[in-house]
Motif scaffolding. Structure first.
Motif, short mmCIF file in Angstrom:
data_model
loop_
_atom_site.label_atom_id
_atom_site.label_comp_id
_atom_site.label_asym_id
_atom_site.label_seq_id
_atom_site.Cartn_x
_atom_site.Cartn_y
_atom_site.Cartn_z
N ASN B 71 34.24 35.95 50.97
CA ASN B 71 33.38 35.17 50.09
C ASN B 71 33.42 35.62 48.63
OD1 ASN B 71 32.57 33.41 52.06
ND2 ASN B 71 30.69 34.52 52.55
N VAL B 72 33.79 36.88 48.39
CA VAL B 72 33.85 37.33 46.99
C VAL B 72 34.93 36.57 46.23
CG1 VAL B 72 35.46 39.26 47.33
CG2 VAL B 72 33.74 39.37 45.51
N GLY B 73 35.91 36.02 46.95
CA GLY B 73 36.93 35.21 46.29
C GLY B 73 36.76 33.72 46.53
N ARG B 74 35.61 33.32 47.09
CA ARG B 74 35.45 31.90 47.46
C ARG B 74 34.21 31.28 46.84
NH1 ARG B 74 38.75 31.06 52.02
NH2 ARG B 74 37.77 29.11 52.60
N ASN B 75 33.54 31.99 45.97
CA ASN B 75 32.26 31.49 45.43
C ASN B 75 32.46 30.80 44.08
OD1 ASN B 75 31.81 33.57 43.21
ND2 ASN B 75 32.28 34.82 45.00
N THR B 76 31.37 30.35 43.48
CA THR B 76 31.49 29.64 42.20
C THR B 76 31.11 30.54 41.03
OG1 THR B 76 29.40 28.58 42.72
CG2 THR B 76 31.38 27.28 43.04
N THR B 77 31.11 31.84 41.22
CA THR B 77 31.15 32.90 40.20
C THR B 77 29.94 32.99 39.27
OG1 THR B 77 32.24 31.76 38.34
CG2 THR B 77 33.66 32.51 40.11
N ILE B 78 28.81 32.44 39.68
CA ILE B 78 27.67 32.43 38.75
C ILE B 78 26.82 33.69 38.91
CG2 ILE B 78 25.52 31.21 38.20
CD1 ILE B 78 27.05 28.63 39.08
N ILE B 79 26.39 34.24 37.79
CA ILE B 79 25.42 35.34 37.82
C ILE B 79 24.15 34.90 37.09
CG2 ILE B 79 27.20 37.12 37.98
CD1 ILE B 79 26.67 37.68 34.98
N ARG B 181 34.67 36.62 36.50
CA ARG B 181 35.90 36.43 37.28
C ARG B 181 35.72 37.12 38.62
NH1 ARG B 181 41.66 36.54 37.30
NH2 ARG B 181 41.96 36.01 39.49
N HIS B 182 35.52 36.33 39.70
CA HIS B 182 35.07 36.92 40.96
C HIS B 182 36.09 37.87 41.60
CE1 HIS B 182 36.42 32.85 42.86
NE2 HIS B 182 37.36 33.40 42.18
N ASP B 183 37.39 37.51 41.58
CA ASP B 183 38.38 38.40 42.20
C ASP B 183 38.40 39.76 41.51
OD1 ASP B 183 39.50 36.28 43.87
OD2 ASP B 183 40.23 35.48 41.97
N ALA B 184 38.22 39.73 40.18
CA ALA B 184 38.28 40.99 39.43
C ALA B 184 37.11 41.89 39.80
CB ALA B 184 38.27 40.70 37.93
N VAL B 185 36.02 41.31 40.26
CA VAL B 185 34.88 42.12 40.70
C VAL B 185 35.29 42.92 41.94
CG1 VAL B 185 32.53 42.05 41.58
CG2 VAL B 185 33.23 40.51 39.73
N ALA B 186 35.93 42.22 42.90
CA ALA B 186 36.39 42.91 44.10
C ALA B 186 37.42 43.98 43.75
CB ALA B 186 36.99 41.90 45.09
N TRP B 187 38.38 43.61 42.90
CA TRP B 187 39.45 44.55 42.55
C TRP B 187 38.89 45.74 41.77
CZ3 TRP B 187 42.55 39.84 40.37
CH2 TRP B 187 43.01 39.06 41.45
#
Lengths: 98, 416
Positions: B71-79, B181-187
Motif C-alpha cells: 500500500n505504500v506504493g498504491r496510495n494517493t500520497t496525501i499528507i 512521493r510515496h515510493d521514496a518514503v519506503a525507499w
C-alpha cells in the motif's frame, strides 16, 4: 458483480447495499451471564476471511429483501445466494432442537 | 552512502558508476531482539525509529514481497493533519511535523510538498462542521482557514461553483497539508534503517508465531524459524490473516479502495481538492497526472482491484466538480486493500500475548500517518508504554467504550 436473487433471478450488485458478515443474524442472548462480552464480540469482532465469506446484502433498489450471499473475497466470485429469512429460520429451528 | 549535491556532481562527471545499492539483501539471522512483520511504510518507519531514536539493536523487518510493493506504493500520497477528535489530532499533527523534517532526517528526497488541502463546503451545516473542525485543528497546533466562495474561486476558478445539487459555498483550507512521493518514503526509510544495521529481509513470509506460555518466542517464516524477544506486526490490509495465526480476532474488515491517474497534463491543480459530497478528491502529481479517488467498493475484499460501478461513481463526481476533467484520458486505475476498523481509527497496542505487538486498522488513512505510526510503534516496542500522542489507539477500546469515531458512523466499517 451479479447476484442471483432466489426470487428475482440475476440482479446487478449495484441494486444492493452491503451490511457485512452474515453472523450478524445470530444475535447473542442478552440474559446470559457473559452478555457484555458476547455482544462486544458480536458487534465488533470479525473473522474477515480471505476466501469464502457469508455476508448480508439488502436489495434496496429492488424487493427490499435481505440475502445471505456466499462470495469469495479474493476473486469476487459469488458461490451461492439464500434468502436471509430462510437462513435465520433454519438457525432458530436448530437452536430449539438442541 | 550519504547523498549530497557534491556527491551528485562528482557522479555526474564520472559516469554515475559510484552509486551503490540503497540497502543490503541479508540472510536472516537465527534471532533478533525486534522482528517487525511487514516491510511497508509503517514497518520500515518503525525499524528506522527503533534504531535511530530508541537506540535498539538487532532489528529485522520481514516482508512477504518486496519493499514498496504494497500500500505504500498504491496510495494517493496525501499528507494532512485535519482531524477533529482529541484521540486523533495530536497524533496526526505529530506525524505532519515529522513529515516537515523528514527529508533532512533520513537524507533522502521524498518530494514532500506542502501544497495545501482544500475541503469543499456546500451548505450551512457543513460550514459549521468545518469551522468546528478547524478550531479543533488550531487548538492542537495545526493550521486551518475558512474560505468563502470567492476565496475558493481565487484558488480554483475552474471548479463548477453553481452545481444544482452541491453549489460550492466555501472551503476549509489546511495549508500545511500536501503530497509526498510515496515510493521514496519506503525507499528512504528502508535505506535509513539499513544504514543503522536493520536487516531488511524480502521474500520472507511469516507463516506463524511460536508462542509458549503466553509469550512469543519468534516467528515461523518461509525461510525458517526466526527467534525474537519482541515481535511487532504492521501488515495493514492483511492484519486479520496474520493475527489469526496468533489466535486473535480483530475489530477489522478488509475492503478495497480504488485510485486513478490521468495522462500527464500541464500544471493546473496546484493543491489537493476534496469533494466529500461527491465522493471525489484530486491532486496533480509532479509528472502532471491527475491523481484521484473516491469511495470504497463497500464489500469485504482482498482483491487488489475494484469493480466498475465505483469507477463510474468517482468519475461522475470528478466531472461534476471539474467539468474540464471530461477532456482528460484515464491512464491507470488500481485497488489497494485496507484494514477498515470498527470506528475508523487505528490501533497501536500490545496484545494479550507477551512480546507480541500490533499496529493496524489504518482504514484509508495510513500513508499520512507513516512517520508517527513508526515512531509511536517503536516507542511502544522499546518502552512498553504508548507514546503520548497514541494513547487512545487501544485494541480494547470497544470493550471499554472509548471509541474514536470521527464520522459518527458506528460499527459499520465500510462507512468510515
Amino acid at each position: 458483480m451479479i447476484i442471483n436473487h432466489p426470487l428475482l433471478g440475476p440482479r446487478d450488485a449495484q441494486e444492493f447495499t452491503y451490511l457485512g458478515d452474515a453472523t450478524l443474524i445470530n444475535r447473542p442472548d442478552w440474559q446470559s451471564d457473559n452478555a457484555a462480552q458476547a455482544f462486544h464480540d458480536y458487534l465488533y469482532l470479525r473473522d474477515n476471511p480471505a476466501g469464502e465469506h457469508r455476508e448480508l446484502w439488502f436489495h434496496e433498489q429492488g424487493d427490499r429483501s435481505w440475502l445471505v450471499v456466499t462470495r469469495n473475497t479474493v476473486t469476487h466470485e459469488i458461490l451461492s445466494v439464500e434468502m436471509a429469512r430462510d437462513v435465520a429460520k433454519a438457525a432458530a429451528a436448530e437452536r430449539s432442537a438442541q | 552512502m550519504r547523498y549530497s549535491a557534491l556527491k551528485l556532481i562528482k557522479e555526474a562527471v564520472t559516469g554515475h558508476k559510484g552509486w551503490t545499492p540503497q540497502w543490503r539483501d541479508p540472510e536472516p539471522a537465527q534471532a533478533y531482539d525486534y522482528v517487525i512483520v511487514g516491510g511497508g511504510g509503517h514497518g520500515l518507519a518503525t525499524a528506522y525509529y527503533l534504531a535511530k531514536e530508541f537506540g535498539a539493536a538487532r532489528i529485522a523487518v520481514l516482508e512477504k514481497g518486496w519493499i514498496g510493493g504494497g500500500n505504500v506504493g498504491r496510495n494517493t500520497t496525501i499528507i494532512r493533519s485535519n482531524y477533529l477528535l482529541d484521540g486523533n489530532e495530536p497524533f496526526y499533527e505529530f506525524s505532519l511535523k515529522l513529515w516537515e523534517n523528514l527529508e533532512q532526517d533520513f537524507n533522502y528526497n521524498a518530494m514532500v510538498s506542502q501544497r495545501g488541502i482544500l475541503n469543499l463546503i456546500h451548505s450551512d451545516a457543513q460550514r459549521d462542521a468545518a469551522r468546528r473542525r478547524g478550531n479543533a485543528m488550531i487548538l492542537n497546533g495545526s493550521d486551518a482557514e475558512l474560505l468563502d466562495t470567492e476565496g475558493v474561486r481565487a484558488m480554483y476558478p475552474f471548479l463548477n461553483f453553481n452545481d444544482a445539487r452541491f453549489p460550492i459555498k466555501g472551503g476549509l483550507l489546511h495549508r500545511r497539508g500536501g503530497t509526498v512521493r510515496h515510493d521514496a518514503v519506503a525507499w528512504g526509510y528502508a535505506r535509513g534503517a539499513d544504514m543503522r544495521g536493520v536487516d531488511i529481509i524480502q521474500n520472507c513470509e511469516v507463516t506463524g508465531f511460536r508462542i509458549e506460555n503466553g509469550k512469543v518466542l519468534g516467528v515461523e517464516t518461509s525461510r525458517g524459524f526466526i527467534g525474537a524477544k519482541k515481535v511487532g506486526v504492521s501488515v495493514a490490509g492483511s492484519s486479520s490473516r496474520v493475527m489469526e495465526k496468533a489466535g486473535m480476532r480483530l475489530p477489522i474488515e478488509t475492503h478495497v479502495l480504488q485510485a486513478f491517474v490521468s495522462e500527464g497534463l500541464k500544471p493546473f491543480i496546484p493543491g489537493v481538492i476534496t469533494y466529500g459530497a461527491g465522493h471525489f478528491y484530486c491532486s496533480q502529481s509532479d509528472k502532471g497526472g491527475l491523481v484521484f479517488g473516491g469511495d470504497l467498493d463497500m464489500y469485504n475484499s482482498y482483491a487488489q482491484r475494484g469493480n466498475l460501478p465505483v469507477v463510474e461513481d468517482v468519475i461522475e463526481g470528478g466531472i461534476s466538480l471539474i467539468p474540464a476533467l471530461g477532456r482528460a484520458r484515464l491512464l491507470r486505475s488500481w485497488g489497494g486493500i485496507m484494514d477498515m476498523s470498527m470506528d475508523g481509527s487505528p490501533f497501536i497496542d500490545k496484545t494479550h500475548i507477551d512480546g507480541l505487538y500490533f499496529n493496524g486498522g489504518w482504514c484509508y488513512g495510513g500513508f499520512k500517518a507513516t512517520p508517527a505510526s513508526g515512531y509511536c510503534f517503536a516507542h511502544l516496542l522499546k518502552t512498553d508504554r504508548p507514546h503520548d500522542t497514541a494513547t487512545a489507539y487501544r485494541l480494547d477500546r470497544f470493550m471499554t467504550g472509548h471509541m474514536i469515531d470521527e464520522k459518527g458512523q458506528g460499527a459499520q466499517p465500510n462507512l468510515h
